[in-house]
Motif scaffolding. Sequence first.
Motif, PDB file in Angstrom:
ATOM      1  N   ILE A   1     -14.637   1.444   5.318  1.00  0.00           N
ATOM      2  CA  ILE A   1     -13.343   2.042   5.675  1.00  0.00           C
ATOM      3  C   ILE A   1     -13.536   3.091   6.763  1.00  0.00           C
ATOM      4  O   ILE A   1     -12.823   3.111   7.776  1.00  0.00           O
ATOM      5  CB  ILE A   1     -12.681   2.677   4.430  1.00  0.00           C
TER       6      ILE A   1
ATOM      7  N   ILE B   1     -12.104   0.831   9.681  1.00  0.00           N
ATOM      8  CA  ILE B   1     -10.642   0.999   9.572  1.00  0.00           C
ATOM      9  C   ILE B   1     -10.238   2.363  10.095  1.00  0.00           C
ATOM     10  O   ILE B   1      -9.241   2.513  10.798  1.00  0.00           O
ATOM     11  CB  ILE B   1     -10.180   0.797   8.100  1.00  0.00           C
TER      12      ILE B   1
ATOM     13  N   ARG C   1      -6.862   8.653   9.860  1.00  0.00           N
ATOM     14  CA  ARG C   1      -6.037   9.421  10.800  1.00  0.00           C
ATOM     15  C   ARG C   1      -6.097  10.905  10.466  1.00  0.00           C
ATOM     16  O   ARG C   1      -5.854  11.290   9.332  1.00  0.00           O
ATOM     17  CB  ARG C   1      -4.587   8.968  10.734  1.00  0.00           C
TER      18      ARG C   1
ATOM     19  N   PRO D   1      -2.069   6.227   2.234  1.00  0.00           N
ATOM     20  CA  PRO D   1      -3.438   5.851   2.578  1.00  0.00           C
ATOM     21  C   PRO D   1      -3.907   6.377   3.936  1.00  0.00           C
ATOM     22  O   PRO D   1      -3.125   6.438   4.889  1.00  0.00           O
ATOM     23  CB  PRO D   1      -3.347   4.309   2.614  1.00  0.00           C
ATOM     24  N   LEU D   2      -5.160   6.801   3.972  1.00  0.00           N
ATOM     25  CA  LEU D   2      -5.938   6.916   5.216  1.00  0.00           C
ATOM     26  C   LEU D   2      -5.524   8.029   6.163  1.00  0.00           C
ATOM     27  O   LEU D   2      -5.798   7.949   7.356  1.00  0.00           O
ATOM     28  CB  LEU D   2      -5.912   5.568   5.981  1.00  0.00           C
ATOM     29  N   LYS D   3      -4.871   9.080   5.659  1.00  0.00           N
ATOM     30  CA  LYS D   3      -4.435  10.147   6.571  1.00  0.00           C
ATOM     31  C   LYS D   3      -4.732  11.530   5.999  1.00  0.00           C
ATOM     32  O   LYS D   3      -4.671  11.753   4.789  1.00  0.00           O
ATOM     33  CB  LYS D   3      -2.917  10.068   6.806  1.00  0.00           C
TER      34      LYS D   3
ATOM     35  N   ALA E   1      -2.836   3.838  -7.760  1.00  0.00           N
ATOM     36  CA  ALA E   1      -3.102   2.404  -7.608  1.00  0.00           C
ATOM     37  C   ALA E   1      -1.787   1.629  -7.695  1.00  0.00           C
ATOM     38  O   ALA E   1      -0.999   1.838  -8.605  1.00  0.00           O
ATOM     39  CB  ALA E   1      -4.066   1.936  -8.696  1.00  0.00           C
TER      40      ALA E   1
ATOM     41  N   ALA F   1       0.560   1.838  -5.415  1.00  0.00           N
ATOM     42  CA  ALA F   1       1.554   2.494  -4.562  1.00  0.00           C
ATOM     43  C   ALA F   1       0.896   2.842  -3.223  1.00  0.00           C
ATOM     44  O   ALA F   1       0.979   2.078  -2.280  1.00  0.00           O
ATOM     45  CB  ALA F   1       2.113   3.738  -5.245  1.00  0.00           C
ATOM     46  N   MET F   2       0.176   3.966  -3.164  1.00  0.00           N
ATOM     47  CA  MET F   2      -0.507   4.312  -1.920  1.00  0.00           C
ATOM     48  C   MET F   2      -1.975   3.951  -1.926  1.00  0.00           C
ATOM     49  O   MET F   2      -2.727   4.413  -1.065  1.00  0.00           O
ATOM     50  CB  MET F   2      -0.298   5.796  -1.573  1.00  0.00           C
ATOM     51  N   ALA F   3      -2.370   3.114  -2.879  1.00  0.00           N
ATOM     52  CA  ALA F   3      -3.760   2.652  -2.966  1.00  0.00           C
ATOM     53  C   ALA F   3      -3.757   1.250  -3.571  1.00  0.00           C
ATOM     54  O   ALA F   3      -2.776   0.843  -4.204  1.00  0.00           O
ATOM     55  CB  ALA F   3      -4.581   3.605  -3.826  1.00  0.00           C
ATOM     56  N   PRO F   4      -4.876   0.521  -3.412  1.00  0.00           N
ATOM     57  CA  PRO F   4      -4.920  -0.837  -3.969  1.00  0.00           C
ATOM     58  C   PRO F   4      -4.628  -0.839  -5.467  1.00  0.00           C
ATOM     59  O   PRO F   4      -4.904   0.132  -6.175  1.00  0.00           O
ATOM     60  CB  PRO F   4      -6.355  -1.284  -3.689  1.00  0.00           C
TER      61      PRO F   4
ATOM     62  N   THR G   1     -12.301   3.565  -4.158  1.00  0.00           N
ATOM     63  CA  THR G   1     -12.970   3.434  -2.856  1.00  0.00           C
ATOM     64  C   THR G   1     -12.162   4.122  -1.759  1.00  0.00           C
ATOM     65  O   THR G   1     -12.708   4.869  -0.939  1.00  0.00           O
ATOM     66  CB  THR G   1     -13.182   1.943  -2.516  1.00  0.00           C
ATOM     67  N   LEU G   2     -10.841   3.874  -1.758  1.00  0.00           N
ATOM     68  CA  LEU G   2      -9.981   4.523  -0.761  1.00  0.00           C
ATOM     69  C   LEU G   2     -10.053   6.040  -0.927  1.00  0.00           C
ATOM     70  O   LEU G   2     -10.166   6.790   0.057  1.00  0.00           O
ATOM     71  CB  LEU G   2      -8.543   4.027  -0.927  1.00  0.00           C
TER      72      LEU G   2
ATOM     73  N   ILE H   1     -11.176  -4.211   0.506  1.00  0.00           N
ATOM     74  CA  ILE H   1     -11.216  -3.698   1.884  1.00  0.00           C
ATOM     75  C   ILE H   1     -10.179  -4.391   2.766  1.00  0.00           C
ATOM     76  O   ILE H   1      -9.515  -3.753   3.597  1.00  0.00           O
ATOM     77  CB  ILE H   1     -12.635  -3.890   2.491  1.00  0.00           C
TER      78      ILE H   1
ATOM     79  N   ILE I   1      -6.871  -2.896   2.177  1.00  0.00           N
ATOM     80  CA  ILE I   1      -6.818  -1.540   2.750  1.00  0.00           C
ATOM     81  C   ILE I   1      -6.622  -1.629   4.260  1.00  0.00           C
ATOM     82  O   ILE I   1      -5.826  -0.871   4.838  1.00  0.00           O
ATOM     83  CB  ILE I   1      -8.094  -0.749   2.369  1.00  0.00           C
TER      84      ILE I   1
ATOM     85  N   GLY J   1      -3.124  -0.464   6.048  1.00  0.00           N
ATOM     86  CA  GLY J   1      -3.305   0.561   7.074  1.00  0.00           C
ATOM     87  C   GLY J   1      -2.782   1.919   6.644  1.00  0.00           C
ATOM     88  O   GLY J   1      -2.525   2.158   5.462  1.00  0.00           O
ATOM     89  N   PRO J   2      -2.623   2.850   7.617  1.00  0.00           N
ATOM     90  CA  PRO J   2      -2.267   4.221   7.259  1.00  0.00           C
ATOM     91  C   PRO J   2      -0.775   4.445   7.053  1.00  0.00           C
ATOM     92  O   PRO J   2      -0.382   5.507   6.586  1.00  0.00           O
ATOM     93  CB  PRO J   2      -2.766   5.029   8.458  1.00  0.00           C
TER      94      PRO J   2
ATOM     95  N   HIS K   1       2.579   0.553   2.486  1.00  0.00           N
ATOM     96  CA  HIS K   1       2.660   0.802   1.045  1.00  0.00           C
ATOM     97  C   HIS K   1       2.058  -0.415   0.359  1.00  0.00           C
ATOM     98  O   HIS K   1       2.263  -1.538   0.793  1.00  0.00           O
ATOM     99  CB  HIS K   1       4.128   1.013   0.636  1.00  0.00           C
ATOM    100  N   TYR K   2       1.334  -0.173  -0.720  1.00  0.00           N
ATOM    101  CA  TYR K   2       0.609  -1.282  -1.344  1.00  0.00           C
ATOM    102  C   TYR K   2       1.486  -2.185  -2.189  1.00  0.00           C
ATOM    103  O   TYR K   2       1.081  -3.295  -2.530  1.00  0.00           O
ATOM    104  CB  TYR K   2      -0.578  -0.744  -2.168  1.00  0.00           C
ATOM    105  N   PHE K   3       2.688  -1.712  -2.541  1.00  0.00           N
ATOM    106  CA  PHE K   3       3.441  -2.536  -3.479  1.00  0.00           C
ATOM    107  C   PHE K   3       3.767  -3.911  -2.900  1.00  0.00           C
ATOM    108  O   PHE K   3       3.746  -4.919  -3.594  1.00  0.00           O
ATOM    109  CB  PHE K   3       4.725  -1.852  -3.955  1.00  0.00           C
TER     110      PHE K   3
ATOM    111  N   HIS L   1      -2.256  -8.674  -2.037  1.00  0.00           N
ATOM    112  CA  HIS L   1      -3.277  -8.282  -3.022  1.00  0.00           C
ATOM    113  C   HIS L   1      -2.623  -7.692  -4.281  1.00  0.00           C
ATOM    114  O   HIS L   1      -3.046  -7.977  -5.409  1.00  0.00           O
ATOM    115  CB  HIS L   1      -4.227  -7.262  -2.368  1.00  0.00           C
ATOM    116  N   THR L   2      -1.573  -6.914  -4.087  1.00  0.00           N
ATOM    117  CA  THR L   2      -0.846  -6.335  -5.226  1.00  0.00           C
ATOM    118  C   THR L   2       0.012  -7.390  -5.911  1.00  0.00           C
ATOM    119  O   THR L   2       0.025  -7.497  -7.143  1.00  0.00           O
ATOM    120  CB  THR L   2       0.033  -5.162  -4.753  1.00  0.00           C
TER     121      THR L   2
ATOM    122  N   PHE M   1      -2.163  -3.215 -15.084  1.00  0.00           N
ATOM    123  CA  PHE M   1      -2.243  -1.950 -15.811  1.00  0.00           C
ATOM    124  C   PHE M   1      -1.776  -2.118 -17.252  1.00  0.00           C
ATOM    125  O   PHE M   1      -0.993  -3.006 -17.574  1.00  0.00           O
ATOM    126  CB  PHE M   1      -1.371  -0.888 -15.134  1.00  0.00           C
TER     127      PHE M   1
END
Lengths: 521, 521
Positions: free
Chosen positions: A62, A66, A69, A243-245, A272, A274-277, A285-286, B428, B431, B435-436, B439-441, B445-446, B454
Amino acid sequence: MAVAAEDEGRRKRAGGRAGHARRAGTHAIEQMSWRIPQNHDRPTEPMGPDGVLAIHNGAMRILRDIGIRFLNDEALAIFRQAGCKVEGNTVFMDEAFVMEMLGRCPEQFTLTPRNPARALPIGGKALLFGNVSSPPNYWDLETGKVPGFMEGFRSFMKLTQYFNCIHFAGGYPVEPVDVHASVRHLDCLYEKLVLTDKVVHAYSLGAERIEDAMQMVRIAGGMTEEEFRARPHMYTNINSVSPLKHDHPMIDGALRCARAGQAVIVTPFTLAGAMAPVTLSGAVTLSIAEALSAIALIQYAAPGAPCVIGTFTSNVDMKSGAPAFGTPEYMRATQMTGQMARFYKLPLRSSGVCAANVPDGQAMWETSNSLWAAVQSGTHMVYHAAGWLEGGLIASPEKFVMDCEVLQMIQRYMEPATWATTPEDIAIEAIAEVGPEGHYFGCQHTQERYTTAFYAPIASDWRNFEAWQQDGALQTPERAHRIFKAILAEFEPPPMDAGVHEELKEFVARRKAEGGAPTDF
Amino acid sequence: MAVAAEDEGRRKRAGGRAGHARRAGTHAIEQMSWRIPQNHDRPTEPMGPDGVLAIHNGAMRILRDIGIRFLNDEALAIFRQAGCKVEGNTVFMDEAFVMEMLGRCPEQFTLTPRNPARALPIGGKALLFGNVSSPPNYWDLETGKVPGFMEGFRSFMKLTQYFNCIHFAGGYPVEPVDVHASVRHLDCLYEKLVLTDKVVHAYSLGAERIEDAMQMVRIAGGMTEEEFRARPHMYTNINSVSPLKHDHPMIDGALRCARAGQAVIVTPFTLAGAMAPVTLSGAVTLSIAEALSAIALIQYAAPGAPCVIGTFTSNVDMKSGAPAFGTPEYMRATQMTGQMARFYKLPLRSSGVCAANVPDGQAMWETSNSLWAAVQSGTHMVYHAAGWLEGGLIASPEKFVMDCEVLQMIQRYMEPATWATTPEDIAIEAIAEVGPEGHYFGCQHTQERYTTAFYAPIASDWRNFEAWQQDGALQTPERAHRIFKAILAEFEPPPMDAGVHEELKEFVARRKAEGGAPTDF
């Protein structure tokens, strides 16, 4: 605010109700003494070495491919100077750079507040608890849910100081919206520093706020600028914008703190799904990648600055999108992050959290789950360890008292006496003496030990149903409410040198006259 | 009783409300499927090898020098035959004899009830939960605290059968005092065997009761005497009379079960400071000595009989003498007993217990502590895992439902998916794709995983305060009460062959006509 502070002073001088109660030898509760509990349990480690490497390699991919930011020009300039690739505001860093920077982090350090007797070792086996931080709302049995207010803030600061099992004063336990945002940080820090003598946190919400906070901590400790910067006395906590900022004010505050020798906790908030896998190791990991990127920046700018890696990985309820806390997934993510923190030799922060709206059974199983996950993960600093409800939207004094019971039990659990096996512990002579017909209560072996043999509860009621019923059938939150009120009634702030107190008040008055801090965030 | 059983039959034949609800596809709750959770956590081991040896050596000294009283002539004769020194009713046994007998115990075995799909592996990594057992009183939100009664007993049996996270039907969840003691065991076993198809327990309270229970389990399973005795289908649990004694009926029942190939759990009840030393390792040492003495007897009389070592070491409140549960001392004693069970290669039983009088916050922190101690200790069978209150004096259906939430979370916690680190878990590609700014929903992958990603709660309310308030502001016990009632409304007993059912009823009728069992205990 100034009036409230002077009230404290008057009450202290005059003795008053609290002074009288203390002289009479009565106390709201018989609590455990101040101590730095040592976590003796081997951490629970669900992943094998290959799992740790999988997360590490994922985080490195990452960071390298990737990118993260940084919405902060100074950070971008620092990364460019360090030789990292920067495209727009996205920074790419390779493993060699990141690992070199991590190598600069101290594995352990000490936070020394204005009262040196409250100094906190961060790292190693130390397991430390802080109060609930940042809820916008206050709830208690009398008021119900109301927006945060300064008197509520003060109540929580008194609980934070009063309970010996609370080691540090985290962020605002409630956001006091009855104080204007431009000067709120001044009033809040003032109250914190007067009502407690424990390690304090300061928010990274713009240059003025964090610089004011550092000045106030310096003044409260009676320190010169040089003395203040010589070692860590306080800390800030920054969150990535997953993510990522990383955003501007958080990174700005982290750099200011680190350069002034103060500690920085970097805590991505990765829910997990929402803003992560949606997968837990993906979310971890993120989180690791985001945290390491900021720690690398800090270490380049201020080599050796004390840093802590934080975890706030949980999951959402996939039906409603609501965040869930204290879930099995939360526990495993915390344990996995503990494994990564040890891999990187960084101290770890996690939390005492729940989704429940009131301090009922659900609140306590969720909070117990998150607190035991803190223990199992080898966490060093437990944020929100007392008082948190509704996923962090409510702070509650009843919950605070109830959580302190659980924290005290964890502290007792960590006392080696509970598993000691000396001949006196094995007690063969006492077993022979009592024999098959006797009772242990009367024997010498018991009489020598019974006053300190077991944990003594504060809010638990261990009487039988009938005795409990006759005494009003109070459920746990009602008992906790009475304890809360009794603590407020007997509370006295810790001593503060009059000259220091005066200087602190003058600083607040001057900064208020200057208009405080901008409110355009 | 017979009427109640026929009610079941009628409802089943006619369909009725429950049948209708099921056909319409509605359920009281969406619960977790039946499974045998595997405890993947490395046990928490507070003692080093020297501590384990100190307890072992202490237990061996007790057995050799202080002796254990067996208030059972058959046991004394067996010990004499085995070459042990017997003085009056005190038996002295040396380490070589005890260790030889322990070497006969199977490390793992299987309990197979009338429904073979509910067979339970005892030992290894399996972590199994049973319902609350033996309280004299019933409490729910409607009735308050009342003496145990048969309809309450039946309600708990329905919960025991309904919840997939309850693996075995322990002792009577409440003692139904509205049924005469001479025939109570017949009615209770009948209800248990008709309302559940899970492994059942039978009390060792005199020859008639345990022999009747074995006959009824045999009949319910459609087995010949030979088939029944060929492998374990049920178990008994015996308690020593601490300190240092085993009474007649418990030892008698244990010997009868073991000789019939059925399992015996030996659980001393050693409250530190009362019937055991005030020091925890002393209380554990006494408990181990008492347990091993009975297991040695059983192994001499019935070599290879399936045995489990139980722990019920806790402490008393030294102010009132009241027993305390789920304390830090309880947790450490359970973990230490786990170390000893592994040293002796015996499966372990512990409990889900609390001192609280109602299902409030205290109830859940105490129960959480004891359930996590079960996990940490490597416990195989968790007694009282759902429904226990007031130190075992109350069984509560609301607490049962609440505990099942915690048990389900432990089951989910043990699913390897929660710490998996395959490339798909590390995610990965997702992710990079999100990107930055995303949203993952919404991502693929989700979407592929979100329905099972969960833990889905049954009694927890994860909505925000306002949504929860608008829906009635129900606290956890109120939500649990509704679930309890909904389960009763839709409950249908598991299928039972009509001929088998008839034979079971005939057995009960005949034994009642014969007068049941003596009540002079």
